[in-house]
Design an enzyme around this catalytic site. Structure first.
Site, PDB file in Angstrom:
ATOM      1  N   PHE A 121      45.386   0.956 -28.124  1.00  0.00           N
ATOM      2  CA  PHE A 121      44.148   0.493 -29.224  1.00  0.00           C
ATOM      3  C   PHE A 121      42.731   1.284 -28.922  1.00  0.00           C
ATOM      4  O   PHE A 121      42.325   1.176 -27.911  1.00  0.00           O
ATOM      5  CB  PHE A 121      43.897  -1.185 -28.927  1.00  0.00           C
ATOM      6  N   PRO A 126      32.503   6.405 -25.530  1.00  0.00           N
ATOM      7  CA  PRO A 126      31.781   6.475 -24.753  1.00  0.00           C
ATOM      8  C   PRO A 126      30.180   5.795 -24.772  1.00  0.00           C
ATOM      9  O   PRO A 126      29.925   5.065 -23.849  1.00  0.00           O
ATOM     10  CB  PRO A 126      31.271   7.961 -24.419  1.00  0.00           C
ATOM     11  N   THR A 160      43.693   1.592 -22.590  1.00  0.00           N
ATOM     12  CA  THR A 160      44.776   1.079 -21.909  1.00  0.00           C
ATOM     13  C   THR A 160      45.888   1.792 -22.450  1.00  0.00           C
ATOM     14  O   THR A 160      46.056   1.894 -23.521  1.00  0.00           O
ATOM     15  CB  THR A 160      44.921  -0.372 -22.012  1.00  0.00           C
ATOM     16  N   GLN A 338      38.212 -16.077   0.620  1.00  0.00           N
ATOM     17  CA  GLN A 338      37.138 -16.994   1.661  1.00  0.00           C
ATOM     18  C   GLN A 338      38.101 -17.726   2.637  1.00  0.00           C
ATOM     19  O   GLN A 338      37.919 -17.737   3.543  1.00  0.00           O
ATOM     20  CB  GLN A 338      36.275 -17.762   1.047  1.00  0.00           C
ATOM     21  N   GLY A 341      39.718 -15.722   5.404  1.00  0.00           N
ATOM     22  CA  GLY A 341      38.519 -15.287   6.231  1.00  0.00           C
ATOM     23  C   GLY A 341      39.057 -13.585   6.224  1.00  0.00           C
ATOM     24  O   GLY A 341      39.277 -13.106   5.112  1.00  0.00           O
ATOM     25  N   GLU A 365      37.958  -5.962 -23.634  1.00  0.00           N
ATOM     26  CA  GLU A 365      38.191  -6.815 -24.756  1.00  0.00           C
ATOM     27  C   GLU A 365      37.024  -7.777 -25.074  1.00  0.00           C
ATOM     28  O   GLU A 365      37.212  -8.885 -25.574  1.00  0.00           O
ATOM     29  CB  GLU A 365      39.445  -7.591 -24.797  1.00  0.00           C
TER      30      GLU A 365
END
Ligand SMILES: CC(C)(COP(=O)(O)OP(=O)(O)OC[C@H]1O[C@@H](n2cnc3c(N)ncnc32)[C@H](O)[C@@H]1OP(=O)(O)O)[C@@H](O)C(=O)NCCC(=O)NCCSC(=O)CCS(=O)O
Length: 381
Positions: A121, A126, A160, A338, A341, A365
């Site tokens: 698509f 830019p 993509t 988290q 760890g 998107e």
């Protein structure tokens, strides 16, 4: 909202495939930047490329709720793979369904929905992402003896599957003076001379999907490749993105779920202060919040998908689903790190990769701020 037994069957079939063929490979694909062509073909054979496209046009003949389930499952295995499938379904196939004429449905939609071909698509440029109407790519109509042609020139950004796609839907300016109403949409065979893969992006995550900058250099296509009428391109692009946002939201939930499941497993296994960390209330509360947020996002997605299936406008609901799910997913994936760890920060465990993969869901998107614009507009109606 509850699923029907048919929806559960679809979800379970894709889940089994993903657990066997995608999840075990995702870490390697990430490291090697491998595009999983073989597994994508297998997904296509299961109907994943055109889930909501009727069978008479080569699709699986299911609905948007099924598409949401399929994308959640694929994303739970690998984010990049789910993006390739998501874009092919929406906006590419959905635009084909809504706006292609009968001949175009045969020529372009059928192979895309059946998985014979892969779609891209090409809207973003830019300098024109959120401000999607500010396009500079042009399509000039030339009348010729061997049939009329459009000549495309310009640059498209962050595409993509730009490298691997066989077909691209390209938005280009046919009448500069007409502004938004001067943009048109076209089918482009990516083998056409002048369709040039200028570069591939070096991304933070989703390494199994390619994201390309595409150069159109005097790319000549038959005039019959125009989708709808001249000037309809912007509307076509925005309507394609409506379903696409349900897709990205579903991917977000899939990735968040994978990170949550990894964290839950780790929390039951890892011991501190003489017991599994799951038994520490701080960890258990964190997991409880994660599970709740994932389920809330899923319900928003199913609601938006059900509205689309009922033929109701769902721009606001799709935007809410994408906004909530993508923001939720980053938080959940961060929480999963988290809980791990130090082990969460290294690539021995999947949560490090999933965190990198999920980040873009708040951007592509339509960024979170764009979703808020759409929701705000919906509140005015
Ligand atoms: C920021 C924006 C929301 C601004 O939109 P506009 O104000 O410029 O657009 P409108 O005037 O509202 O609409 C123009 C036209 O389209 C019709 N429309 C709009 N939405 C729909 C819909 N869902 N279904 C059908 N029709 C629709 C609307 O009625 C108008 O028609 P009329 O003129 O009245 O006839 C917008 O620019 C925006 O969403 N920006 C974000 C763009 C974006 O998401 N870009 C990402 C692209 S893809 C990408 O990221 C690469 C990854 S990939 O490969 O997919």
């Amino acid at each position: 909202m509850q699923l029907t037994s048919e929806h559960e069957m679809i979800r379970d079939a894709v889940r089994s495939f993903v657990q066997e063929r995608i999840t075990p490979n995702a870490a390697r694909w990430d490291k090697e930047h491998h595009f999983p062509a073989e597994e994508l073909k297998e997904l296509a054979a299961m109907g994943a490329y055109g889930v909501a496209v009727p069978e008479e046009f080569g699709g699986a003949g299911m609905d948007y709720l099924s598409l949401a389930l399929v994308l959640e499952e694929i994303a739970a295995g690998d984010g990049g793979t789910s993006t390739v499938v998501s874009v092919n379904n929406c906006p590419v196939c959905s635009i084909g369904m809504m706006y292609a004429n009968a001949e175009q449905k045969e020529q372009w939609l059928r192979p895309l929905a059946s998985g014979e071909k892969l779609g891209a698509f090409c809207l973003t440029e830019p300098h024109a992402g959120s401000d999607a109407a500010d396009l500079r790519t042009t399509a000039r109509l030339e009348k010729g003896g061997e049939g009329d042609e459009y000549v495309l020139n310009g640059v498209k950004q962050f595409i993509t599957s730009g490298k691997h796609a066989d077909v691209a839907i390209v938005m280009a300016v046919t009448d500069k003076a007409a502004g938004k109403k001067g943009i048109s949409a076209f089918w482009v065979d990516t083998k056409t001379p002048g369709y040039i893969v200028a570069s591939l992006e070096h991304k933070m995550g989703q390494h199994s999907s390619d994201t390309a900058q595409i150069l159109f250099e005097n790319c000549r296509i038959p005039a019959a490749n125009l989708i709808g009428e001249e000037g309809m391109g912007y509307k076509i692009a925005l309507s394609g993105l409506e379903g696409g946002r349900i897709g990205i939201a579903s991917q977000s939930v899939g990735m968040a779920r994978a990170a949550f499941e990894a964290a839950l497993t780790y929390a039951k296994d890892r011991r501190t202060f003489g017991k599994p960390i799951f038994e520490h209330q701080a960890v258990q509360f964190r997991l409880a919040d994660m599970a709740t947020q994932i389920e809330a996002a899923r319900q928003l997605i199913w609601h938006a998908a059900s509205m689309k299936d009922a033929g109701k406008p769902c721009l606001k609901e799709a935007a809410m689903a994408k906004l909530f799910a993508s923001e939720m997913a980053e938080k959940v994936c961060s929480d999963a790190i988290q809980i791990h760890g130090g082990y969460g920060y290294v690539s021995d465990f999947p949560v490090e990769r999933i965190y990198r993969d999920v980040r873009v869901c708040q951007i592509y998107e339509g960024s979170s701020d764009i979703q808020k614009i759409l929701i705000g507009r919906g509140l005015m109606d």
